[in-house]
Design a protein around this motif. Structure first.
Motif, mmCIF file in Angstrom:
data_model
loop_
_atom_site.group_PDB
_atom_site.id
_atom_site.type_symbol
_atom_site.label_atom_id
_atom_site.label_comp_id
_atom_site.label_asym_id
_atom_site.label_seq_id
_atom_site.Cartn_x
_atom_site.Cartn_y
_atom_site.Cartn_z
ATOM 1 N N LEU A 89 16.669 -60.569 -5.270
ATOM 2 C CA LEU A 89 16.674 -59.473 -6.240
ATOM 3 C C LEU A 89 17.437 -58.245 -5.759
ATOM 4 C CD1 LEU A 89 13.000 -59.551 -7.593
ATOM 5 C CD2 LEU A 89 15.025 -60.700 -8.486
ATOM 6 N N GLY A 90 17.804 -58.221 -4.482
ATOM 7 C CA GLY A 90 18.576 -57.100 -3.975
ATOM 8 C C GLY A 90 17.826 -56.285 -2.938
ATOM 9 N N HIS A 91 18.522 -55.253 -2.457
ATOM 10 C CA HIS A 91 17.955 -54.321 -1.468
ATOM 11 C C HIS A 91 17.373 -53.127 -2.216
ATOM 12 C CE1 HIS A 91 18.076 -51.196 1.743
ATOM 13 N NE2 HIS A 91 17.713 -52.219 2.505
ATOM 14 N N GLY A 137 16.981 -31.262 -4.984
ATOM 15 C CA GLY A 137 17.642 -32.473 -4.536
ATOM 16 C C GLY A 137 17.132 -32.924 -3.187
ATOM 17 N N LEU A 138 17.604 -34.074 -2.755
ATOM 18 C CA LEU A 138 17.238 -34.611 -1.446
ATOM 19 C C LEU A 138 17.946 -33.826 -0.356
ATOM 20 C CD1 LEU A 138 17.475 -38.453 -2.204
ATOM 21 C CD2 LEU A 138 15.456 -36.974 -2.317
ATOM 22 N N THR A 139 17.327 -33.759 0.804
ATOM 23 C CA THR A 139 17.906 -33.016 1.925
ATOM 24 C C THR A 139 18.912 -33.840 2.716
ATOM 25 O OG1 THR A 139 16.022 -33.668 3.305
ATOM 26 C CG2 THR A 139 15.860 -31.565 2.150
ATOM 27 N N ALA A 140 19.051 -35.125 2.403
ATOM 28 C CA ALA A 140 20.011 -35.985 3.110
ATOM 29 C C ALA A 140 20.440 -37.111 2.178
ATOM 30 C CB ALA A 140 19.394 -36.563 4.390
ATOM 31 N N LYS A 141 21.608 -37.696 2.453
ATOM 32 C CA LYS A 141 22.092 -38.833 1.677
ATOM 33 C C LYS A 141 21.432 -40.107 2.187
ATOM 34 C CE LYS A 141 26.645 -36.949 0.498
ATOM 35 N NZ LYS A 141 28.116 -37.157 0.570
ATOM 36 N N ILE A 142 20.803 -40.826 1.271
ATOM 37 C CA ILE A 142 20.123 -42.067 1.638
ATOM 38 C C ILE A 142 20.399 -43.118 0.565
ATOM 39 C CG2 ILE A 142 18.271 -40.952 2.953
ATOM 40 C CD1 ILE A 142 16.490 -41.312 0.498
ATOM 41 N N PRO A 143 20.215 -44.398 0.892
ATOM 42 C CA PRO A 143 20.409 -45.441 -0.129
ATOM 43 C C PRO A 143 19.399 -45.315 -1.268
ATOM 44 C CG PRO A 143 20.388 -46.374 2.092
ATOM 45 C CD PRO A 143 19.939 -44.959 2.226
ATOM 46 N N ALA A 144 19.819 -45.708 -2.453
ATOM 47 C CA ALA A 144 18.962 -45.717 -3.649
ATOM 48 C C ALA A 144 18.327 -44.353 -3.891
ATOM 49 C CB ALA A 144 17.881 -46.784 -3.515
ATOM 50 N N SER A 145 19.127 -43.300 -3.761
ATOM 51 C CA SER A 145 18.590 -41.939 -3.888
ATOM 52 C C SER A 145 17.946 -41.655 -5.252
ATOM 53 C CB SER A 145 19.684 -40.916 -3.583
ATOM 54 O OG SER A 145 20.799 -41.095 -4.426
ATOM 55 N N VAL A 203 14.400 -57.948 -1.307
ATOM 56 C CA VAL A 203 13.338 -58.563 -2.100
ATOM 57 C C VAL A 203 13.791 -59.938 -2.599
ATOM 58 C CG1 VAL A 203 11.805 -58.302 -4.092
ATOM 59 C CG2 VAL A 203 12.557 -56.274 -2.811
ATOM 60 N N TYR A 204 12.934 -60.931 -2.360
ATOM 61 C CA TYR A 204 13.188 -62.295 -2.812
ATOM 62 C C TYR A 204 11.987 -62.784 -3.622
ATOM 63 C CZ TYR A 204 16.796 -62.426 0.845
ATOM 64 O OH TYR A 204 17.907 -62.170 1.641
ATOM 65 N N VAL A 205 12.256 -63.531 -4.679
ATOM 66 C CA VAL A 205 11.211 -64.247 -5.405
ATOM 67 C C VAL A 205 11.242 -65.698 -4.943
ATOM 68 C CG1 VAL A 205 10.371 -65.017 -7.653
ATOM 69 C CG2 VAL A 205 11.360 -62.736 -7.414
ATOM 70 N N ILE A 206 10.105 -66.172 -4.438
ATOM 71 C CA ILE A 206 10.003 -67.535 -3.926
ATOM 72 C C ILE A 206 9.237 -68.386 -4.926
ATOM 73 C CG2 ILE A 206 9.273 -68.983 -2.000
ATOM 74 C CD1 ILE A 206 11.413 -66.926 -1.276
ATOM 75 N N LEU A 207 9.877 -69.468 -5.376
ATOM 76 C CA LEU A 207 9.239 -70.421 -6.283
ATOM 77 C C LEU A 207 9.035 -71.729 -5.521
ATOM 78 C CD1 LEU A 207 11.489 -69.819 -9.425
ATOM 79 C CD2 LEU A 207 9.352 -68.671 -8.829
ATOM 80 N N LYS A 208 7.795 -72.136 -5.393
ATOM 81 C CA LYS A 208 7.459 -73.345 -4.653
ATOM 82 C C LYS A 208 6.428 -74.120 -5.450
ATOM 83 C CE LYS A 208 6.007 -74.935 -0.066
ATOM 84 N NZ LYS A 208 5.522 -74.517 1.270
#
Length: 280
Positions: free
Chosen positions: A117-119, A167-175, A238-243
């Motif tokens: 599903l991505g980071h 705003g945020l005090t620093a640049k981060i992923p998925a802000s 994140v991963y979805v596991i189907l078993k």
């Protein structure tokens, strides 16, 4: 015969007493308040000082209410979230899971699949929430009363429209996702109307009167208020596991990062009145 009756009565009492004791204990447990696990004490509302006034009614620019409630997971999404050891609070990720569905095949023996599903920014943990009532100066009303022998009243009038941004005090992923989670936590803790942008319209007035003494200069400064929010954001893949017929979430490559943000308080201004003999 009397001995037989006494023995019967004693036997009945011995058999009945444990039952009565158990019943009394059960009744006591039912009437005893139970402390729910995981519930934390409600955080008290932030105390607003007398110098801070609400201008929501007087503001000539109507700020829209920033309503970001925690998104309620669907039954399917909740079943997936419960399988994760990492807490998931990101509204966008929950929304994605809410829009997802996996049907149960009648013959799914041996079926396996892994869906990436991505980071994602998974959750935000608040460590400090502190108000700064004089976050940004937005206006000054001035009057020179040095030539008069009597006090002169002055009140707040916004000279020009002002936009106050946080705003945020620093640049981060998925802000954007992190901002939403920080806004939700700060609003829950302070019980104040918060937004990363608020506007004070020109000609906004407040009837609160400040008297400038005779032979003095009067300065009425207005400040926008903001909340300084600090904490830690947790990321993961994140991963979805189907078993077979089982479905679960798997979080890999988990990292954490400290972050802070300034979040303005909507329609709240802090006033500072100064009477001076000399220009400032």
């Amino acid at each position: 015969m009397k001995r037989l009756r006494v023995w019967v009565i004693v036997s009945v009492l011995l058999v009945g007493l444990p039952y009565l004791a158990d019943e009394a204990l059960a009744t006591q447990k039912e009437n005893t308040p139970v402390e729910k696990k995981g519930n934390t004490p409600a955080v008290s509302k932030t105390v607003v000082p007398p110098s801070v006034l609400n201008i929501a009614k007087e503001n000539t620019y109507p700020n829209s209410t920033q309503d970001l409630p925690f998104l309620q997971p669907s039954e399917f999404a909740q079943s997936l979230i419960d399988t994760s050891k990492i807490k998931i609070e990101n509204p966008e990720l929950i929304h994605l899971l809410n829009e997802s569905a996996v049907g149960k095949a009648p013959f799914s023996f041996g079926y396996r699949a892994t869906i990436y599903l991505g980071h994602w920014a998974l959750n935000y943990q608040s460590t400090e929430t502190a108000p700064n009532w004089e976050y940004q100066k937005i206006n000054t009303n001035f009057f020179d009363n040095r030539a008069n022998l009597t006090p002169h009243p002055i009140h707040y009038v916004q000279e020009m429209q002002k936009i106050v941004r946080g705003g945020l005090t620093a640049k981060i992923p998925a802000s954007p996702d992190v901002q939403k989670m920080m806004l939700i936590k700060a609003a829950e803790k302070t019980k104040l109307p918060l937004a990363f942008e608020t506007i004070i319209g020109g000609a906004t007035k407040k009837d609160q009167v400040y008297n400038i003494p005779a032979r003095r200069l009067g300065y009425l400064n207005a400040f926008a208020s903001a909340i300084n929010e600090k904490g830690k954001v947790t990321y993961g893949e994140v991963y979805v596991i189907l078993k077979g017929s089982k479905r679960s979430l798997l979080i890999k490559n988990i990292t954490s990062q400290g972050i802070g943000a300034w979040i303005p308080v909507q329609d709240h201004l802090s006033f500072n009145f100064i009477a001076s003999e000399q220009p400032r």
